[in-house]
Design an enzyme around this catalytic site. Structure first.
Site, short mmCIF file in Angstrom:
data_model
loop_
_atom_site.label_atom_id
_atom_site.label_comp_id
_atom_site.label_asym_id
_atom_site.label_seq_id
_atom_site.Cartn_x
_atom_site.Cartn_y
_atom_site.Cartn_z
CE LYS A 258 -3.34 2.54 2.91
NZ LYS A 258 -4.20 2.51 4.10
CG ASP A 263 -5.63 7.82 4.72
OD1 ASP A 263 -6.52 8.49 4.16
OD2 ASP A 263 -5.85 6.78 5.37
CE LYS A 270 -6.79 8.47 8.13
NZ LYS A 270 -7.52 7.42 8.83
CG ASP A 340 -10.12 7.42 6.62
OD1 ASP A 340 -9.03 7.37 6.01
OD2 ASP A 340 -10.21 7.60 7.85
NE ARG A 344 -11.10 -1.12 3.48
CZ ARG A 344 -11.70 -1.32 4.65
NH1 ARG A 344 -12.87 -1.92 4.70
NH2 ARG A 344 -11.15 -0.91 5.77
N1 BES Z 1 -4.45 4.25 6.91
C1 BES Z 1 -5.65 4.03 7.64
C2 BES Z 1 -5.47 3.00 8.76
C3 BES Z 1 -4.72 3.48 9.97
C4 BES Z 1 -5.29 4.37 10.85
C5 BES Z 1 -3.46 2.99 10.24
C6 BES Z 1 -4.60 4.77 11.98
C7 BES Z 1 -2.78 3.38 11.35
C8 BES Z 1 -3.34 4.28 12.23
C9 BES Z 1 -6.75 3.52 6.72
O1 BES Z 1 -6.74 4.04 5.45
C10 BES Z 1 -8.06 3.93 7.34
O2 BES Z 1 -8.30 5.10 7.41
N2 BES Z 1 -8.83 2.96 7.76
C11 BES Z 1 -10.07 3.22 8.40
C12 BES Z 1 -11.09 2.24 7.85
C13 BES Z 1 -12.50 2.55 8.25
C14 BES Z 1 -12.97 3.82 7.59
C15 BES Z 1 -13.39 1.39 7.85
C16 BES Z 1 -9.87 3.03 9.90
O3 BES Z 1 -9.15 2.13 10.31
O4 BES Z 1 -10.44 3.82 10.64
ZN ZN Z 2 -4.90 4.63 4.76
MN MN Z 3 -7.81 5.87 5.31
#
Ligand code: BES
Ligand code: ZN
Ligand code: MN
Length: 486
Positions: A258, A263, A270, A340, A344
């Protein structure tokens, strides 16, 4: 850093000319065969309550009478495992790295005996102790003076130690490369920067590299990857780097990383706290580059392909909106309920792209979910695979490398939340079991593959005072790939 071996017995340690001598002890008693001068310092320290024969204990002594080395550090190697040794060395190196020592000589005494895995742990500990991020910090203190590390051992141990040192140095170089990439701020480390890094790696190590631009991805039909990229002014890059160490007929291993260089969450923005850490959201990509470097550096007899979909996830007038439906490279459509959950969306197209290489195995590596941190914390990466053999290989590789993972489930029941009224699937579930649901989403794109997924959200970097990339899981991946080499 130069690593080498020197044949000598514990009884000759006092005569070794070196800037710093590190004496590793084990068990509960003074090692029998230690020189009198070295033993007496340690014995006195024990009597006076300054050292005890247990894990975590260290002692520093300067210009010891009757000892040629300028500095002596004693450290207890715990139970003698690679993990305990690495911890002991980390503590002991604290004295050495801030000293004037250029050379370090390390000796095992008592019942502790060297072998390949311990030599590898030594290199890992030295690399970890001496790494310093400087790229955007000109005021950073000068790097450690340490230039050479010598392992004192028996003649019969030399071959195993030298092999361990060689693997350790390749893993360390790959890990450091991954850390350097991931630590760079997102205004430096853009998708274009990752593409340049891949090209540089290719040039230095004889890899073949191909960069697919936005229009190439459009032609192929990577609607999901491009949907994430469309909100950013930075051009997306789809990076494919190939290392050929085996015959052309040997099916390659494919690593998919990835590469979200930042992000923000996109329109599903976020919160502000710790958002800076989302520059590490390309940790999977960095680990793919690092593993390619380690494997190519060892000239391993294996074919390895790294695929990195790289882009930013930004909000803008052109960005994807919750409810948008996109068509992935596989033809399956996706309703993007949360922008967010973008990792995937870029990985699914990369997994479909991987099919063209008829790989022996595909492993994707991603800082994918906060839920994985909730489940496993910061010690073990999440490991997902429907294939027991592949899961076992990866688990064992992580244990051997001191870079552990833990297997998580993939029951069909977890897929249910991904149902959508407007597309073949949604990109999020109901919020429960988030790490597994994300893996289930990816699984929908892997029917034709032997596939595993590593969620490194909790292990790719550290927060707080020692904020920075760890370079994980380069050690796990390198061991996995080496295990597949002829
Ligand atoms: N890159 C983030 C995951 C992440 C968040 C890694 C904090 C490390 C620390 C990913 O893209 C993300 O935002 N995932 C969301 C998914 C949700 C919206 C289903 C998450 O984990 O909140
Ligand atoms: Zn991410
Ligand atoms: Mn994200």
């Amino acid at each position: 850093m130069d690593f080498k071996t020197q044949v000598a017995g514990a009884a000759g340690l006092a005569k070794l000319a070196t800037d710093a001598l590190l004496v590793l002890v084990s068990g509960t008693e003074l090692p029998e065969n230690l020189d009198a001068a070295l033993a007496s310092v340690l014995g006195t320290a024990v009597k006076e309550g300054d050292f005890a024969f247990k894990a975590g204990q260290t002692l520093y002594a300067h210009r010891v009478e009757g000892v040629k080395a300028t500095r002596v550090v004693y450290a207890h190697a715990g139970d003698g495992s690679a993990k305990a040794l690495r911890r002991a060395l980390g503590l002991a190196l604290g004295y050495v790295k801030s000293s004037g020592a250029k050379q370090l000589t390390v000796a095992a005494t008592g019942t502790l005996a060297w072998h390949g895995a311990l030599a590898e742990a030594l290199v890992a500990a030295v690399s970890e102790a001496t790494y310093l991020y400087r790229e955007t910090k000109p005021s950073a203190p000068a790097p450690a003076r340490l230039a050479s590390v010598t392992v004192v051992c028996a003649k019969t141990e030399v071959a195993a130690i030298e092999s361990g040192l060689r693997i350790g140095q390749a893993v360390a170089a790959g890990t450091t490369l991954a850390r350097e990439c991931a630590n760079r701020p997102a205004n430096h480390c853009t998708p274009s920067y990752l593409a340049e890094q891949a090209k540089k790696l290719a040039k230095d190590h004889g890899l073949k590299v191909e960069i697919l631009e936005r229009k190439d991805c459009e032609k192929l039909g990577m609607g999901s990857f491009l949907a994430v990229a469309q909100g950013s002014d930075e051009p997306p890059k789809f990076i494919v780097a190939r290392y050929h160490g085996a015959a052309k007929t040997v099916a390659p291993i494919v690593l998919v990383g990835k590469g979200i260089t930042f992000d923000t969450g996109g329109i599903s923005l976020k919160p502000g706290a710790k958002m800076d850490e989302m520059k590490f959201d390309m940790g999977g990509a960095a680990s793919v580059l690092g593993t390619l470097r380690a494997v190519a550096g060892l000239k391993a007899k294996v074919n390895l392909i790294g695929i990195i979909p790289a882009c930013e996830n930004m909000p803008s007038g052109r960005a994807i909106k919750p409810g948008d439906v996109v068509t992935s490279l596989s033809g399956q459509t996706i309703e993007i309920l949360n922008t967010d959950a973008e990792g995937r969306l870029i990985l699914c197209d990369a997994l479909t792209y991987a099919e063209r290489f008829a790989p022996a195995a595909v492993v994707d590596i991603a800082t994918l979910t906060g839920a994985c941190i909730t489940a496993l914390g910061h010690h073990r990466s999440g490991l997902f695979s429907p294939d027991d053999a592949l899961a076992g290989e990866l688990q064992a590789a992580g244990d051997a490398a001191g870079d552990p993972a833990w297997r998580m489930p993939l029951d069909d029941e977890y897929d249910e939340g991904l149902k959508s009224s407007f597309a073949d699937m949604a990109n999020i579930g109901d919020g429960t079991g988030g790490a597994v649901v994300a893996a289930m989403f990816l699984k929908r794109f892997t029917a034709k593959l032997r596939w595993a997924h590593l969620d490194i959200a909790g292990t790719a970097w550290k927060s707080g005072a020692a904020k920075g990339a760890t370079g994980r899981p380069v050690p796990l991946l390198t061991h996995f790939v080496l295990g597949r080499a002829a």
